[in-house]
Design a protein around this motif. Sequence first.
Motif, PDB file in Angstrom:
ATOM      1  N   UNK A 136       0.886  -1.368   0.097  1.00  0.00           N
ATOM      2  CA  UNK A 136      -0.112   0.033   0.017  1.00  0.00           C
ATOM      3  C   UNK A 136       0.897   1.404  -0.151  1.00  0.00           C
ATOM      4  N   UNK A 137       1.739   1.289   0.826  1.00  0.00           N
ATOM      5  CA  UNK A 137       2.787   2.387   0.797  1.00  0.00           C
ATOM      6  C   UNK A 137       3.355   2.470  -0.519  1.00  0.00           C
ATOM      7  N   UNK A 138       3.967   1.432  -1.180  1.00  0.00           N
ATOM      8  CA  UNK A 138       4.446   1.603  -2.625  1.00  0.00           C
ATOM      9  C   UNK A 138       3.794   2.007  -3.440  1.00  0.00           C
ATOM     10  N   UNK A 139       2.478   1.704  -3.453  1.00  0.00           N
ATOM     11  CA  UNK A 139       1.392   2.020  -4.515  1.00  0.00           C
ATOM     12  C   UNK A 139       1.160   3.514  -4.031  1.00  0.00           C
ATOM     13  N   UNK A 140       1.025   4.242  -3.111  1.00  0.00           N
ATOM     14  CA  UNK A 140       0.677   5.422  -2.646  1.00  0.00           C
ATOM     15  C   UNK A 140       1.848   6.493  -2.957  1.00  0.00           C
ATOM     16  N   UNK A 141       3.194   5.988  -2.739  1.00  0.00           N
ATOM     17  CA  UNK A 141       4.286   6.779  -2.717  1.00  0.00           C
ATOM     18  C   UNK A 141       5.268   6.679  -3.735  1.00  0.00           C
TER      19      UNK A 141
END
Length: 440
Positions: A229-234
């Motif tokens: 989720x972090x990778x997708x967001x940032x």
Amino acid sequence: MGAPQTTLLRGGTLVTMDGERRVLRADLRMEQGRIEAIGKLRKRAGDTVVDASDMLVLPGLIQTHVHLCQALFRNLADDLPLLDWLKERIWPFEGAHDASSMRASAELGLAEMMTAGTTTILDMGSVHHQDAVFRAMAKSGIRGASGKAMMDAGSEVPKTLRESTRASLRESNALADQWHQKGRLRYAYAPRFILSCTERLWREVAEIAPARGCMIHSHAAEHAEERAAVKALLGQDDIAALRSYGIHGAHVALAHGVQLRKGEMKRLGKDGTRIVHCPSANLKLASGIADVVAMRKLGMVVGLGADGAPCNNRLDPWTELRSAALLAKGKRLDASALPAREALELLTTSGAKLLSMEDKIGSLEVGKFADVIAVDRDGLHQLPGDDPYSQLVYATTASDVRHVFVQGEWIVQNRVHRHLDAARVRARAKGALKKLLARL
């Protein structure tokens, strides 16, 4: 907080955890809140003598990642992965806290941890009612750092916890003004994790916390779903993002690190950023097993903590200690991966270093604060072998802890907490939970 006593622990087996890792049969005197002498000591006028001849005496245990605000939710959030666990249970529960339920939760957690030998904690609160946590900590006599959780982002964060960046910083600063270095207490800025905090908040905290002499306490690299989720967001992983925001160094403690890659471990070790291993919580939330042996070999300072009662479901340091030692062997397929003596460091010397307090706590040495525990060693589950490290790491349980001293103050005496009455703590917790669930 009571006045320090002059206490002579007579005839115990001291597991000093000093530089030479000495184990010796000796007396230990506590005076004016510090360890005054170790050796064969004569009773002096004013000494309170405690017979420790059948006990192991060691430094107070240091848990470097716990959530006192969640103790009230024990047994209410089972069998969920991390992000669902947060969204469906923990965040709604935390948002329903009032000051009374928060105090009841904190006292429940403190009573459990301290009677099990914990003398120092690094705690993360919730968004609201952090004063209640600090008041409970002050009453209990524990040494510790804590801070309100900071949450100014996240589409899934409920309205009861979502705050503006400005309000989050303002309240955190006010709490730091009130509680940092008040007696045994310190303040730690606590942005919850990447998915609940804006870049602006991270960057502000990165400047404010070290300027005030405070730690930064957060979560990172805990669960594969969270990392995705972090990778997708940032467009980058959490560790890289945090470093770009200025969140790194010896004043930063990140809980978990289960998903860390070797290159990230090297970077964190070089930066001095601390990691806290939470084995039981990582297993229960199916996050995986952190490679603590690799972390330590790459120069990282690693502490140990029970995390929160809803993802454990205990705050018992002995369970975490045994689990850490055993899981390291299973992770590496090496029976010698984390020997008992090295495992014990996670709750003593490494915990002290993580908090930048290695000159004050974490070992039994003259001049250090008298954070000392005495543990029975003759239980049926501990006999007959008498290797102290093996007894402590693999065989000892919370119920074996007899006495607990924090800065010379005798807080747990014959398994009874002198400031937190167990019956009252139980009754308040049950009543507070009933009212909290009605508010949901």
